[in-house]
Scaffold this motif. Structure first.
Motif, mmCIF file in Angstrom:
data_model
loop_
_atom_site.group_PDB
_atom_site.id
_atom_site.type_symbol
_atom_site.label_atom_id
_atom_site.label_comp_id
_atom_site.label_asym_id
_atom_site.label_seq_id
_atom_site.Cartn_x
_atom_site.Cartn_y
_atom_site.Cartn_z
ATOM 1 N N THR A 146 0.837 -1.207 0.000
ATOM 2 C CA THR A 146 0.000 0.000 0.000
ATOM 3 C C THR A 146 0.867 1.250 0.000
ATOM 4 O O THR A 146 1.852 1.327 0.740
ATOM 5 C CB THR A 146 -0.915 0.049 1.243
ATOM 6 N N VAL A 147 0.469 2.213 -0.812
ATOM 7 C CA VAL A 147 0.997 3.569 -0.707
ATOM 8 C C VAL A 147 -0.089 4.435 -0.089
ATOM 9 O O VAL A 147 -1.241 4.416 -0.524
ATOM 10 C CB VAL A 147 1.414 4.135 -2.075
ATOM 11 N N VAL A 148 0.298 5.167 0.950
ATOM 12 C CA VAL A 148 -0.592 6.116 1.600
ATOM 13 C C VAL A 148 -0.201 7.508 1.128
ATOM 14 O O VAL A 148 0.942 7.933 1.326
ATOM 15 C CB VAL A 148 -0.487 6.024 3.135
ATOM 16 N N ILE A 149 -1.120 8.215 0.507
ATOM 17 C CA ILE A 149 -0.839 9.556 0.000
ATOM 18 C C ILE A 149 -1.328 10.564 1.030
ATOM 19 O O ILE A 149 -2.525 10.807 1.164
ATOM 20 C CB ILE A 149 -1.511 9.783 -1.362
ATOM 21 N N GLY A 150 -0.387 11.114 1.776
ATOM 22 C CA GLY A 150 -0.718 12.062 2.830
ATOM 23 C C GLY A 150 -0.246 11.571 4.183
ATOM 24 O O GLY A 150 -0.584 10.457 4.592
ATOM 25 N N GLY A 151 0.534 12.405 4.879
ATOM 26 C CA GLY A 151 1.127 12.004 6.142
ATOM 27 C C GLY A 151 0.557 12.714 7.344
ATOM 28 O O GLY A 151 1.292 13.015 8.298
ATOM 29 N N GLY A 152 -0.743 12.993 7.340
ATOM 30 C CA GLY A 152 -1.397 13.562 8.508
ATOM 31 C C GLY A 152 -1.908 12.471 9.424
ATOM 32 O O GLY A 152 -1.496 11.308 9.347
ATOM 33 N N ALA A 153 -2.833 12.832 10.311
ATOM 34 C CA ALA A 153 -3.329 11.875 11.292
ATOM 35 C C ALA A 153 -3.985 10.665 10.635
ATOM 36 O O ALA A 153 -3.750 9.518 11.042
ATOM 37 C CB ALA A 153 -4.319 12.570 12.229
ATOM 38 N N ALA A 154 -4.805 10.888 9.611
ATOM 39 C CA ALA A 154 -5.480 9.778 8.945
ATOM 40 C C ALA A 154 -4.489 8.878 8.222
ATOM 41 O O ALA A 154 -4.533 7.649 8.341
ATOM 42 C CB ALA A 154 -6.526 10.312 7.967
ATOM 43 N N LEU A 178 -4.127 1.698 -2.622
ATOM 44 C CA LEU A 178 -3.860 3.091 -2.283
ATOM 45 C C LEU A 178 -4.794 3.540 -1.164
ATOM 46 O O LEU A 178 -5.972 3.187 -1.145
ATOM 47 C CB LEU A 178 -4.090 4.013 -3.487
ATOM 48 N N LEU A 179 -4.247 4.339 -0.260
ATOM 49 C CA LEU A 179 -5.046 5.053 0.724
ATOM 50 C C LEU A 179 -4.812 6.545 0.510
ATOM 51 O O LEU A 179 -3.693 7.034 0.677
ATOM 52 C CB LEU A 179 -4.668 4.659 2.155
ATOM 53 N N VAL A 180 -5.859 7.250 0.113
ATOM 54 C CA VAL A 180 -5.777 8.688 -0.114
ATOM 55 C C VAL A 180 -6.141 9.406 1.184
ATOM 56 O O VAL A 180 -7.260 9.284 1.683
ATOM 57 C CB VAL A 180 -6.729 9.120 -1.251
ATOM 58 N N ALA A 181 -5.175 10.124 1.722
ATOM 59 C CA ALA A 181 -5.378 10.862 2.974
ATOM 60 C C ALA A 181 -4.747 12.244 2.824
ATOM 61 O O ALA A 181 -3.950 12.682 3.658
ATOM 62 C CB ALA A 181 -4.781 10.101 4.151
ATOM 63 N N THR A 182 -5.110 12.913 1.746
ATOM 64 C CA THR A 182 -4.477 14.173 1.371
ATOM 65 C C THR A 182 -4.964 15.363 2.184
ATOM 66 O O THR A 182 -4.388 16.449 2.109
ATOM 67 C CB THR A 182 -4.731 14.457 -0.121
ATOM 68 N N GLY A 183 -6.048 15.194 2.938
ATOM 69 C CA GLY A 183 -6.558 16.298 3.738
ATOM 70 C C GLY A 183 -7.285 17.330 2.882
ATOM 71 O O GLY A 183 -7.722 17.054 1.772
ATOM 72 N N LEU A 184 -7.380 18.530 3.428
ATOM 73 C CA LEU A 184 -8.106 19.579 2.730
ATOM 74 C C LEU A 184 -7.366 20.903 2.812
ATOM 75 O O LEU A 184 -6.381 21.047 3.532
ATOM 76 C CB LEU A 184 -9.529 19.726 3.276
ATOM 77 N N ARG A 185 -7.881 21.853 2.070
ATOM 78 C CA ARG A 185 -7.338 23.209 2.051
ATOM 79 C C ARG A 185 -8.433 24.170 2.503
ATOM 80 O O ARG A 185 -9.568 24.116 2.023
ATOM 81 C CB ARG A 185 -6.862 23.556 0.644
#
Length: 338
Positions: free
Chosen positions: A21-29, A125-132
């Motif tokens: 798995t690739v996780v896109i986004g390194g925040g809490a989720a 894939l896990l998309v965890a890109t957050g928001l703006r």
């Protein structure tokens, strides 16, 4: 570990082999999803652009056991947790994520390309890109974002209690926002900015002692101490305020993910745009899950982390079934040959 990016994220080397798995986004989720996968002995890579939504904030609040922790420290601990179980955290920005043709055994695959030209392939894939957060165009407002300009009474309300607070309206939900902040101070001014108030809303604000200002807001004035001195109106009047609350437009970060074909939708009333997701973050695109603020626009840190953990567990379960089915096929093939 080979490099440090501008926001001091130590970066692991990107693996050459396909990972689970690739996780896109390194925040809490993203980090909590990666943690669940790594603890399940999955090969997982977190790609972290180093641009968390809550970077301007002094601390995370409303997360049991973590209340008061600076956001950067919370994420640093999260990266350490993922690495403790063999997961990798790579500093970089994803510019393209796209599905690959099915593998020989029918399993899924994706290629993720970074801005510097590096690439990695993954089975899921896990998309965890957050928001703006998109602020209204009011001169002087953006420079105070995350400190003297806040949005969430649950995230920042205690820290601004008993201050003189102004609520700059951005939509129908701004009245509710004003009433929430009125719980924290007895001095709230509501700047309507041309948004119509119905009779029940006017009655609620009046009953709670919230003053309504109809004149347009011209600019936010800076105080000598670097904070906010007040708000200048279009008619030249100045209303002193030390804190401003504003509802931002919340936009899921979708850049670089277009080739995946993930569905998005508008969240009424004018709240923003999110990735559509179902149970445990599942999407309509096989092999792709989404978690955190990218799909739940109002989730705080604790809720985003929980969603990431649930999505990570579902991804592992999906991989388990795929591997079991492949093993059945392989066994049947060996049996038929024998």
């Amino acid at each position: 570990m080979t490099q440090t990016n501008p926001v001091d994220i130590i970066s692991d080397e990107l693996p050459e082999d396909t990972v689970d798995t690739v996780v896109i986004g390194g925040g809490a989720a993203g980090l909590n999803g990666a943690l669940m996968l790594a603890r399940s002995r999955r090969s997982v890579v977190v790609v972290d652009a180093g641009d968390p939504r809550n970077a301007p904030a002094d601390a995370v609040h409303g997360a049991i056991g973590l209340d008061g922790t600076p956001p950067a420290e919370l994420l640093r601990r999260g990266r350490e947790d993922v690495r403790r179980y063999g997961g990798l955290v790579v500093a970089g920005t994803v510019v393209d994520a796209a599905p690959l043709p099915p593998a020989a055994d029918g399993d899924l695959g994706f290629r993720v390309r970074l801005a510097d030209g590096r690439a990695v392939t993954a089975r899921r894939l896990l998309v965890a890109t957050g928001l703006r957060d998109v602020l209204p165009e009011v001169p002087g407002l953006a420079e105070h974002w995350g400190h003297h300009v806040v949005h969430c009474p649950y995230c920042h309300g205690w820290e601004v209690r008993d201050e003189t607070i102004g609520v700059i309206a951005t939509g129908p939900m701004s009245v509710h926002q004003a009433l929430l902040f009125r719980q924290l101070t007895d001095d709230v001014v509501y700047f309507s900015r041309g948004i119509d108030l119905d009779d029940p809303d006017r009655a609620r604000l009046a009953a709670r002692g919230v003053r309504v200002v109809e004149a347009p807001v011209s600019e936010v004035l800076r105080a000598d101490d670097g904070g906010i001195a007040g708000v200048r109106l279009a008619d030249g009047d100045v209303i002193e305020r030390r804190v401003l609350a504003v509802g931002t437009t919340l936009q899921a970060r979708t850049e670089g993910l277009e080739a995946l074909g993930l569905a998005t939708e508008e969240v009424p009333p004018g709240i923003g745009t999110r990735f559509v997701s179902g149970l445990a973050g599942a999407t309509d695109v096989p092999g792709v899950w989404v978690a955190g603020n990218a799909t739940d626009l109002t989730a705080q840190v604790g809720a985003a982390a929980a969603a990431g953990a649930l999505a990570g567990a579902r991804i592992n379960a999906d991989l388990v079934i795929a591997e079991a089915d492949a093993a059945v096929v392989a066994t049947d093939t060996v049996g038929s040959v024998a």
